[in-house]
Scaffold this active site. Structure first.
Site, PDB file in Angstrom:
ATOM      1  N   HIS A 164       0.655  -0.729  -0.039  1.00  0.00           N
ATOM      2  CA  HIS A 164      -0.366  -0.584  -0.558  1.00  0.00           C
ATOM      3  C   HIS A 164       0.857   1.290  -0.220  1.00  0.00           C
ATOM      4  O   HIS A 164       1.708   0.695   0.508  1.00  0.00           O
ATOM      5  CB  HIS A 164      -0.888   0.226   1.175  1.00  0.00           C
ATOM      6  CG  HIS A 164      -1.871  -1.056   1.591  1.00  0.00           C
ATOM      7  ND1 HIS A 164      -1.373  -1.962   2.123  1.00  0.00           N
ATOM      8  CD2 HIS A 164      -3.199  -0.997   1.176  1.00  0.00           C
ATOM      9  CE1 HIS A 164      -2.063  -3.011   1.946  1.00  0.00           C
ATOM     10  NE2 HIS A 164      -3.692  -2.462   0.877  1.00  0.00           N
ATOM     11  N   ASP A 204       2.823   1.765   4.108  1.00  0.00           N
ATOM     12  CA  ASP A 204       3.301   0.930   3.843  1.00  0.00           C
ATOM     13  C   ASP A 204       4.801   1.830   3.610  1.00  0.00           C
ATOM     14  O   ASP A 204       5.699   0.994   4.908  1.00  0.00           O
ATOM     15  CB  ASP A 204       3.627  -0.679   3.457  1.00  0.00           C
ATOM     16  CG  ASP A 204       1.767  -0.703   3.104  1.00  0.00           C
ATOM     17  OD1 ASP A 204       1.156  -0.840   4.282  1.00  0.00           O
ATOM     18  OD2 ASP A 204       1.365  -1.908   2.240  1.00  0.00           O
ATOM     19  N   MET A 209       2.575  -5.828  -7.579  1.00  0.00           N
ATOM     20  CA  MET A 209       1.482  -5.043  -6.893  1.00  0.00           C
ATOM     21  C   MET A 209       1.901  -4.113  -6.582  1.00  0.00           C
ATOM     22  O   MET A 209       2.727  -3.494  -5.745  1.00  0.00           O
ATOM     23  CB  MET A 209       0.355  -6.056  -7.202  1.00  0.00           C
ATOM     24  CG  MET A 209      -1.300  -5.676  -5.902  1.00  0.00           C
ATOM     25  SD  MET A 209      -1.310  -4.946  -5.136  1.00  0.00           S
ATOM     26  CE  MET A 209      -1.200  -6.175  -4.002  1.00  0.00           C
ATOM     27  N   GLU A 239     -10.506  -6.187  -5.555  1.00  0.00           N
ATOM     28  CA  GLU A 239     -11.143  -7.305  -4.827  1.00  0.00           C
ATOM     29  C   GLU A 239     -12.007  -6.794  -3.607  1.00  0.00           C
ATOM     30  O   GLU A 239     -12.138  -5.968  -2.474  1.00  0.00           O
ATOM     31  CB  GLU A 239      -9.717  -7.156  -3.446  1.00  0.00           C
ATOM     32  CG  GLU A 239      -9.936  -8.311  -2.530  1.00  0.00           C
ATOM     33  CD  GLU A 239      -8.446  -8.113  -1.860  1.00  0.00           C
ATOM     34  OE1 GLU A 239      -7.383  -7.761  -2.092  1.00  0.00           O
ATOM     35  OE2 GLU A 239      -8.578  -8.396  -0.443  1.00  0.00           O
ATOM     36  N   LYS A 288     -15.851  -8.424  -0.276  1.00  0.00           N
ATOM     37  CA  LYS A 288     -14.712  -9.216   1.466  1.00  0.00           C
ATOM     38  C   LYS A 288     -16.143  -9.039   1.439  1.00  0.00           C
ATOM     39  O   LYS A 288     -16.805  -7.713   0.480  1.00  0.00           O
ATOM     40  CB  LYS A 288     -14.013  -8.064   1.925  1.00  0.00           C
ATOM     41  CG  LYS A 288     -13.512  -9.073   3.040  1.00  0.00           C
ATOM     42  CD  LYS A 288     -12.850  -7.561   3.991  1.00  0.00           C
ATOM     43  CE  LYS A 288     -12.893  -8.917   5.082  1.00  0.00           C
ATOM     44  NZ  LYS A 288     -11.553  -7.884   5.918  1.00  0.00           N
ATOM     45  N   GLU A 304      -9.779 -13.242  -3.257  1.00  0.00           N
ATOM     46  CA  GLU A 304      -8.983 -13.605  -1.618  1.00  0.00           C
ATOM     47  C   GLU A 304      -9.778 -14.563  -1.231  1.00  0.00           C
ATOM     48  O   GLU A 304     -10.490 -14.500  -1.002  1.00  0.00           O
ATOM     49  CB  GLU A 304      -8.640 -12.398  -0.991  1.00  0.00           C
ATOM     50  CG  GLU A 304      -7.567 -12.845   0.193  1.00  0.00           C
ATOM     51  CD  GLU A 304      -7.119 -12.065   1.542  1.00  0.00           C
ATOM     52  OE1 GLU A 304      -7.020 -11.095   1.357  1.00  0.00           O
ATOM     53  OE2 GLU A 304      -8.279 -12.354   2.970  1.00  0.00           O
ATOM     54  N   HIS A 332     -12.480 -14.226   2.182  1.00  0.00           N
ATOM     55  CA  HIS A 332     -12.901 -13.395   2.023  1.00  0.00           C
ATOM     56  C   HIS A 332     -13.942 -13.715   0.957  1.00  0.00           C
ATOM     57  O   HIS A 332     -15.214 -13.421   1.233  1.00  0.00           O
ATOM     58  CB  HIS A 332     -12.714 -11.896   1.027  1.00  0.00           C
ATOM     59  CG  HIS A 332     -11.729 -11.050   1.434  1.00  0.00           C
ATOM     60  ND1 HIS A 332     -11.298 -10.064   0.805  1.00  0.00           N
ATOM     61  CD2 HIS A 332     -10.804 -11.562   2.618  1.00  0.00           C
ATOM     62  CE1 HIS A 332     -10.256  -9.429   1.366  1.00  0.00           C
ATOM     63  NE2 HIS A 332      -9.900 -10.139   3.161  1.00  0.00           N
ATOM     64  N   ASP A 342      -4.926 -13.427  -4.221  1.00  0.00           N
ATOM     65  CA  ASP A 342      -4.802 -13.058  -2.555  1.00  0.00           C
ATOM     66  C   ASP A 342      -4.827 -14.959  -1.721  1.00  0.00           C
ATOM     67  O   ASP A 342      -6.419 -14.765  -2.170  1.00  0.00           O
ATOM     68  CB  ASP A 342      -5.057 -12.293  -1.745  1.00  0.00           C
ATOM     69  CG  ASP A 342      -4.910 -10.506  -1.778  1.00  0.00           C
ATOM     70  OD1 ASP A 342      -5.612  -9.885  -1.269  1.00  0.00           O
ATOM     71  OD2 ASP A 342      -4.132 -10.431  -2.344  1.00  0.00           O
ATOM     72  N   ASP A 390     -11.911 -12.047   8.996  1.00  0.00           N
ATOM     73  CA  ASP A 390     -11.112 -12.835   8.645  1.00  0.00           C
ATOM     74  C   ASP A 390      -9.722 -12.555   8.423  1.00  0.00           C
ATOM     75  O   ASP A 390      -9.248 -12.174   9.328  1.00  0.00           O
ATOM     76  CB  ASP A 390     -10.636 -11.390   8.004  1.00  0.00           C
ATOM     77  CG  ASP A 390      -9.719 -10.851   5.941  1.00  0.00           C
ATOM     78  OD1 ASP A 390      -9.484 -10.016   5.546  1.00  0.00           O
ATOM     79  OD2 ASP A 390      -9.519 -12.451   6.160  1.00  0.00           O
ATOM     80  N   ASP A 434      -7.492 -14.406   7.600  1.00  0.00           N
ATOM     81  CA  ASP A 434      -5.739 -14.537   6.997  1.00  0.00           C
ATOM     82  C   ASP A 434      -4.472 -15.396   6.896  1.00  0.00           C
ATOM     83  O   ASP A 434      -3.487 -14.939   7.094  1.00  0.00           O
ATOM     84  CB  ASP A 434      -5.307 -12.991   6.957  1.00  0.00           C
ATOM     85  CG  ASP A 434      -5.937 -11.639   6.174  1.00  0.00           C
ATOM     86  OD1 ASP A 434      -6.136 -10.361   6.466  1.00  0.00           O
ATOM     87  OD2 ASP A 434      -6.477 -12.053   5.564  1.00  0.00           O
ATOM     88  N   ASP A 449      -1.898 -13.041   1.094  1.00  0.00           N
ATOM     89  CA  ASP A 449      -2.318 -11.575   1.221  1.00  0.00           C
ATOM     90  C   ASP A 449      -2.451 -12.520   3.195  1.00  0.00           C
ATOM     91  O   ASP A 449      -3.835 -12.735   3.308  1.00  0.00           O
ATOM     92  CB  ASP A 449      -3.447 -11.290   1.094  1.00  0.00           C
ATOM     93  CG  ASP A 449      -3.214  -9.955   1.827  1.00  0.00           C
ATOM     94  OD1 ASP A 449      -4.750  -9.845   1.800  1.00  0.00           O
ATOM     95  OD2 ASP A 449      -3.048  -9.275   2.808  1.00  0.00           O
TER      96      ASP A 449
END
Ligand code: DIG
Ligand code: MN
Ligand code: MN
Length: 391
Positions: free
Chosen positions: A55, A58, A89, A182, A184, A218, A221, A246, A256, A258, A292
């Protein structure tokens, strides 16, 4: 080093936010120190990853001056080059800043929607500068609690305005960049707009530059909603819209999670890898394999890199098992399905009155056909024995 040690050719990537996750959760603060992005690049390269995603914030925290931004980016580029790593990406954080508390592109406040567009154009410039060819949009806060706050059709229109404006920005700048949306179903909002990959696939068909836009499904998700992730991915592949993916793991009906890829659902993970790798005969997915996911809160930094290696090893183990399954002679025999090109020709090219008349005159003997056993029990048992490693 063994057959499951990852190599650059495996195209494995991680987001800075994944291995950089400090272990906070809604009920507790961080348990791990911040890891500098350049340090993440070095460690991921050592683990065998191909690239790293990010991102905007980040890498460049909000509020940095242009000069500070350029220094951070220059140091990051050097770390990428020194470690033979790429950035396939990039994406924008449109969910952390409080201003996005009621969404970004779908917010009722045009100043928020404008800020989201500003931030995304800057994020696209950063991604392109780092070599990204894909830009992901995860609408983390595009949703509601008080559903009376806006008509869902207004939210869809606002998202479309944003997408059309931003694909226009990419085209006007001559960027070699595609978008991946994406989905969710919820969290952090009570109800998210565009809750599944299926919703996204339809939405893409309504965009001005729909050929530039695909999906980034993902695992967690789709599974949160109790849906089949391989089916969501298969539909995206069939539509030519699987631009990115993802990978992680998830228990049905939970928040979620992950989790590390394949850790909760080896059967579904096997079926997904078989689909992506095309061992069953279909066209394979050739894009980045992005994890992810993040390490358990129980882990220290050593655990984070063990987590990273575990994602990649599991994928490679399942890839080998999928190859073995689809080359197993008994499986091939069981998958040999009844074919009758002459019969199928009666409808496959679309309606024709003559062919329809011929079709209606055939005695297909449905009661006889109904008595045929399909031997899926044996097929599925063979698949499980390959997954268990006894075949
Ligand atoms: C969460 O699943 C989202 C964000 O982490 C990011 O925007 C996107 C890219 O993988 N996934
Ligand atoms: Mn997730
Ligand atoms: Mn994601």
């Amino acid at each position: 080093m063994d057959a499951y040690t990852p190599t650059r050719g495996d195209r494995f990537t991680f987001g800075l936010w994944t291995v950089g996750n400090r272990g906070s959760d809604p009920f507790g603060g961080p348990v791990r120190d911040h890891i500098d992005p350049c340090e993440i690049v070095r460690n991921l390269a050592e683990c065998g990853a191909f690239g790293v995603n990010l991102h905007d914030n980040d890498l460049v925290p909000l509020g940095k001056s242009q000069k500070e931004r350029d220094t951070i980016v220059s140091n990051f580029k050097r770390a990428l080059s020194e470690n033979d790593m790429v950035v396939p990406m990039a994406t924008t954080n449109l969910f952390s800043h409080p201003v996005f508390k009621d969404g970004a592109f779908t917010s009722n406040d045009p100043r928020v929607r404008a800020f989201a567009l500003q931030k995304t154009m800057d994020g696209i410039d950063l991604g392109v500068e780092l070599g990204a060819k894909l830009y992901v949009f995860w609408g983390g806060r595009e949703g509601t609690e008080a559903d009376a706050c806006r008509d869902v059709r207004t939210a869809i229109e606002r998202m479309r305005e944003a997408m059309n404006f931003l694909t226009g920005y990419v085209k006007a700048n001559g960027y070699d960049l595609r978008f991946a949306l994406e989905a969710k179903p919820n969290e952090p909002r009570s109800e998210n707009y565009f809750p599944t990959t299926g919703h996204m696939l339809h939405f893409i068909s309504t965009l001005a530059d729909e050929e530039m836009v695909g999906v980034n499904p993902e695992v967690a998700h789709e599974v949160m909603s109790g849906l089949s992730f391989p089916h969501a991915v298969g539909q995206a592949m069939e539509a030519g819209k699987l631009f990115h993916i993802d990978l992680n793991s998830q228990k049905i009906g939970r928040y979620d999670q992950d989790l590390r890829f394949g850790s909760e659902d080896p059967r579904q993970a096997f079926l997904l890898v078989r689909l992506l790798e095309g061992t069953g005969g279909g066209e394979p997915y050739r894009g980045p394999l992005h994890f992810d996911a993040h390490a358990y809160r129980s882990e220290d930094e050593q655990g984070v890199w063990e987590f990273a290696r575990g994602n990649m090893r599991t994928y490679k183990i399942l890839k080998a098992k999928a190859r073995a399954f689809d080359s197993d002679p008994e499986v091939c025999e069981l998958l040999r399905c009844h074919e009758d090109p002459e019969l199928e020709a009666l409808w496959q090219a679309g309606y024709d009155s003559k062919r329809a008349q011929s079709l209606r005159q055939i005695d297909l003997k449905p009661d006889e056909v109904a008595r045929i056993g399909l031997r899926y029990e044996r097929l599925d048992q063979l698949m499980m024995e390959h997954i268990f490693g006894v075949r």
